[in-house]
Design a protein around this motif. Sequence first.
Motif, PDB file in Angstrom:
ATOM      1  N   LEU A 118       0.826  -1.211   0.000  1.00  0.00           N
ATOM      2  CA  LEU A 118       0.000   0.000   0.000  1.00  0.00           C
ATOM      3  C   LEU A 118       0.865   1.268   0.000  1.00  0.00           C
ATOM      4  O   LEU A 118       0.566   2.237  -0.704  1.00  0.00           O
ATOM      5  CB  LEU A 118      -0.928   0.002   1.214  1.00  0.00           C
ATOM      6  CG  LEU A 118      -2.055  -1.038   1.212  1.00  0.00           C
ATOM      7  CD1 LEU A 118      -2.793  -1.026   2.549  1.00  0.00           C
ATOM      8  CD2 LEU A 118      -3.032  -0.768   0.070  1.00  0.00           C
ATOM      9  N   LEU A 119       1.950   1.252   0.780  1.00  0.00           N
ATOM     10  CA  LEU A 119       2.840   2.411   0.824  1.00  0.00           C
ATOM     11  C   LEU A 119       3.484   2.660  -0.532  1.00  0.00           C
ATOM     12  O   LEU A 119       3.583   3.807  -0.987  1.00  0.00           O
ATOM     13  CB  LEU A 119       3.929   2.196   1.884  1.00  0.00           C
ATOM     14  CG  LEU A 119       3.579   2.536   3.330  1.00  0.00           C
ATOM     15  CD1 LEU A 119       4.749   2.194   4.250  1.00  0.00           C
ATOM     16  CD2 LEU A 119       3.226   4.014   3.463  1.00  0.00           C
ATOM     17  N   LEU A 120       3.952   1.600  -1.181  1.00  0.00           N
ATOM     18  CA  LEU A 120       4.585   1.752  -2.484  1.00  0.00           C
ATOM     19  C   LEU A 120       3.627   2.387  -3.486  1.00  0.00           C
ATOM     20  O   LEU A 120       3.996   3.330  -4.206  1.00  0.00           O
ATOM     21  CB  LEU A 120       5.054   0.393  -3.004  1.00  0.00           C
ATOM     22  CG  LEU A 120       5.694   0.394  -4.404  1.00  0.00           C
ATOM     23  CD1 LEU A 120       6.922   1.290  -4.441  1.00  0.00           C
ATOM     24  CD2 LEU A 120       6.034  -1.024  -4.839  1.00  0.00           C
ATOM     25  N   VAL A 121       2.406   1.897  -3.529  1.00  0.00           N
ATOM     26  CA  VAL A 121       1.415   2.431  -4.463  1.00  0.00           C
ATOM     27  C   VAL A 121       1.052   3.875  -4.106  1.00  0.00           C
ATOM     28  O   VAL A 121       1.016   4.749  -4.983  1.00  0.00           O
ATOM     29  CB  VAL A 121       0.155   1.550  -4.479  1.00  0.00           C
ATOM     30  CG1 VAL A 121      -0.955   2.197  -5.308  1.00  0.00           C
ATOM     31  CG2 VAL A 121       0.496   0.167  -5.028  1.00  0.00           C
ATOM     32  N   ALA A 122       0.826   4.133  -2.823  1.00  0.00           N
ATOM     33  CA  ALA A 122       0.423   5.485  -2.402  1.00  0.00           C
ATOM     34  C   ALA A 122       1.535   6.502  -2.650  1.00  0.00           C
ATOM     35  O   ALA A 122       1.285   7.604  -3.160  1.00  0.00           O
ATOM     36  CB  ALA A 122       0.043   5.476  -0.920  1.00  0.00           C
ATOM     37  N   LEU A 123       2.773   6.147  -2.303  1.00  0.00           N
ATOM     38  CA  LEU A 123       3.884   7.089  -2.443  1.00  0.00           C
ATOM     39  C   LEU A 123       4.282   7.289  -3.903  1.00  0.00           C
ATOM     40  O   LEU A 123       4.823   8.352  -4.252  1.00  0.00           O
ATOM     41  CB  LEU A 123       5.091   6.586  -1.642  1.00  0.00           C
ATOM     42  CG  LEU A 123       4.904   6.542  -0.120  1.00  0.00           C
ATOM     43  CD1 LEU A 123       6.126   5.917   0.548  1.00  0.00           C
ATOM     44  CD2 LEU A 123       4.657   7.937   0.434  1.00  0.00           C
ATOM     45  N   ALA A 272      -1.339   2.212 -13.789  1.00  0.00           N
ATOM     46  CA  ALA A 272      -2.582   1.665 -14.332  1.00  0.00           C
ATOM     47  C   ALA A 272      -2.635   0.142 -14.263  1.00  0.00           C
ATOM     48  O   ALA A 272      -3.721  -0.431 -14.140  1.00  0.00           O
ATOM     49  CB  ALA A 272      -2.751   2.115 -15.790  1.00  0.00           C
ATOM     50  N   PHE A 273      -1.475  -0.525 -14.340  1.00  0.00           N
ATOM     51  CA  PHE A 273      -1.506  -1.989 -14.383  1.00  0.00           C
ATOM     52  C   PHE A 273      -0.647  -2.651 -13.314  1.00  0.00           C
ATOM     53  O   PHE A 273      -1.141  -3.464 -12.528  1.00  0.00           O
ATOM     54  CB  PHE A 273      -1.060  -2.494 -15.759  1.00  0.00           C
ATOM     55  CG  PHE A 273      -0.998  -3.996 -15.848  1.00  0.00           C
ATOM     56  CD1 PHE A 273      -2.161  -4.750 -15.768  1.00  0.00           C
ATOM     57  CD2 PHE A 273       0.212  -4.659 -15.972  1.00  0.00           C
ATOM     58  CE1 PHE A 273      -2.123  -6.144 -15.827  1.00  0.00           C
ATOM     59  CE2 PHE A 273       0.271  -6.046 -16.036  1.00  0.00           C
ATOM     60  CZ  PHE A 273      -0.895  -6.784 -15.963  1.00  0.00           C
ATOM     61  N   GLU A 274       0.662  -2.330 -13.261  1.00  0.00           N
ATOM     62  CA  GLU A 274       1.563  -3.053 -12.367  1.00  0.00           C
ATOM     63  C   GLU A 274       1.231  -2.820 -10.895  1.00  0.00           C
ATOM     64  O   GLU A 274       1.236  -3.765 -10.093  1.00  0.00           O
ATOM     65  CB  GLU A 274       3.021  -2.671 -12.643  1.00  0.00           C
ATOM     66  CG  GLU A 274       3.628  -3.350 -13.853  1.00  0.00           C
ATOM     67  CD  GLU A 274       3.224  -2.668 -15.158  1.00  0.00           C
ATOM     68  OE1 GLU A 274       2.657  -1.548 -15.090  1.00  0.00           O
ATOM     69  OE2 GLU A 274       3.460  -3.249 -16.236  1.00  0.00           O
ATOM     70  N   PHE A 275       0.947  -1.575 -10.504  1.00  0.00           N
ATOM     71  CA  PHE A 275       0.577  -1.313  -9.106  1.00  0.00           C
ATOM     72  C   PHE A 275      -0.708  -2.040  -8.710  1.00  0.00           C
ATOM     73  O   PHE A 275      -0.750  -2.703  -7.665  1.00  0.00           O
ATOM     74  CB  PHE A 275       0.457   0.193  -8.861  1.00  0.00           C
ATOM     75  CG  PHE A 275       1.764   0.868  -8.555  1.00  0.00           C
ATOM     76  CD1 PHE A 275       2.950   0.146  -8.492  1.00  0.00           C
ATOM     77  CD2 PHE A 275       1.818   2.235  -8.310  1.00  0.00           C
ATOM     78  CE1 PHE A 275       4.162   0.766  -8.205  1.00  0.00           C
ATOM     79  CE2 PHE A 275       3.027   2.858  -8.012  1.00  0.00           C
ATOM     80  CZ  PHE A 275       4.195   2.127  -7.958  1.00  0.00           C
ATOM     81  N   PRO A 276      -1.792  -1.939  -9.504  1.00  0.00           N
ATOM     82  CA  PRO A 276      -2.997  -2.705  -9.163  1.00  0.00           C
ATOM     83  C   PRO A 276      -2.738  -4.206  -9.117  1.00  0.00           C
ATOM     84  O   PRO A 276      -3.314  -4.911  -8.276  1.00  0.00           O
ATOM     85  CB  PRO A 276      -3.984  -2.340 -10.286  1.00  0.00           C
ATOM     86  CG  PRO A 276      -3.546  -0.991 -10.734  1.00  0.00           C
ATOM     87  CD  PRO A 276      -2.057  -1.005 -10.625  1.00  0.00           C
ATOM     88  N   ALA A 277      -1.863  -4.709 -10.004  1.00  0.00           N
ATOM     89  CA  ALA A 277      -1.553  -6.140  -9.996  1.00  0.00           C
ATOM     90  C   ALA A 277      -0.862  -6.538  -8.700  1.00  0.00           C
ATOM     91  O   ALA A 277      -1.166  -7.591  -8.114  1.00  0.00           O
ATOM     92  CB  ALA A 277      -0.672  -6.493 -11.196  1.00  0.00           C
ATOM     93  N   LEU A 278       0.066  -5.698  -8.241  1.00  0.00           N
ATOM     94  CA  LEU A 278       0.756  -5.976  -6.978  1.00  0.00           C
ATOM     95  C   LEU A 278      -0.240  -6.032  -5.824  1.00  0.00           C
ATOM     96  O   LEU A 278      -0.193  -6.955  -4.988  1.00  0.00           O
ATOM     97  CB  LEU A 278       1.809  -4.901  -6.708  1.00  0.00           C
ATOM     98  CG  LEU A 278       2.505  -4.965  -5.339  1.00  0.00           C
ATOM     99  CD1 LEU A 278       3.268  -6.269  -5.172  1.00  0.00           C
ATOM    100  CD2 LEU A 278       3.444  -3.769  -5.163  1.00  0.00           C
ATOM    101  N   LEU A 279      -1.157  -5.066  -5.763  1.00  0.00           N
ATOM    102  CA  LEU A 279      -2.170  -5.062  -4.702  1.00  0.00           C
ATOM    103  C   LEU A 279      -3.090  -6.275  -4.826  1.00  0.00           C
ATOM    104  O   LEU A 279      -3.446  -6.894  -3.806  1.00  0.00           O
ATOM    105  CB  LEU A 279      -2.987  -3.767  -4.770  1.00  0.00           C
ATOM    106  CG  LEU A 279      -2.254  -2.473  -4.429  1.00  0.00           C
ATOM    107  CD1 LEU A 279      -3.196  -1.278  -4.592  1.00  0.00           C
ATOM    108  CD2 LEU A 279      -1.700  -2.514  -3.006  1.00  0.00           C
ATOM    109  N   ALA A 280      -3.462  -6.624  -6.052  1.00  0.00           N
ATOM    110  CA  ALA A 280      -4.371  -7.757  -6.257  1.00  0.00           C
ATOM    111  C   ALA A 280      -3.727  -9.063  -5.792  1.00  0.00           C
ATOM    112  O   ALA A 280      -4.372  -9.876  -5.109  1.00  0.00           O
ATOM    113  CB  ALA A 280      -4.758  -7.852  -7.730  1.00  0.00           C
TER     114      ALA A 280
END
Length: 316
Positions: A118-123, A272-280
Amino acid sequence: MVLGSPVTELGLLLVGIGLLYAGAELLVAGARDLALAVGLKASTVGVTVVAFATTTPELFVSVLGALTVSTDIGLGAIVGSNVANIGLVLGVSALIRPLGVSETVFRRDVPFMVLAALLLVALGWNGRIGPLEGAVLLAALVAFTLVVLRRVRRTQAGISDAERDGMPDAEARDVLAVVAGIAALVLGSRWLIDGGRDLLAAAGFSDLFIGLTVLAVGTSLPELAASVVAAARDEASFSVGNVVGSNIYNVLAVIGLLAFVSPIDVSPGVRAFEFPALLAFTLLVVGLMYRGDRLTRVDGAVLVAAYAGFVYLLLP
């Protein structure tokens, strides 16, 4: 072989992966034996010592890649490695043998894995991860380390004299294995970057794609080797703890340090893709763990299938 030819680059890639594997095996074995010699439990060793040891390929590849090529290499290697750790490493390990998930790892370490993602995506959502964001990640790493150290102290305090007498002694060969492992990792990461990037760049692939695929899987080989061997030996605490700890260190330690070395630009495509994939993938494995006290073979098949879909969607 002609210098710079595809055959040469493929050779560098394969030798680099081989050195990463051999170096991680030496480092994991030496670090694990040293840790067990001072009385750490298997689950704690898996989520700390072994996890940190198997994260060193990502550290070397990301930092060297950022300094010599681009930060896309580093970011791609970390995001891709974390996805591969969940989908490929845990998936294959669970297919070999169902993996029990200890309550300690699930309640105390898994939340930090979720926090790291979550931190990686948010930051990185504003398009840049710089020194300030790196400091936030490193602060979270300090918090995680303090939690682990508190657990280690309690474990140490609970060891009886009889148990202490039965522990193996730390040996010089374990220290030598750690040193040799680090040396192999440095050289292997250098060759993996050179061979992998030049080979795929010549075919028209981007640095980000290279980091997300070849380098990510290459640097995940230590986790895969350690976890598969642990699963085969019915030591699931190592398998699950290794992946959870590695994903924490990859983001908090590697990206945190990388942001200080060279600020990371995060492209709209990554958001758009890699961050959502990591969270998923992170939420998927947490959900599978929460559903029961183990990852079954069916769960393993789901994770491997999800990873295959991730790689397919990355293809141009």
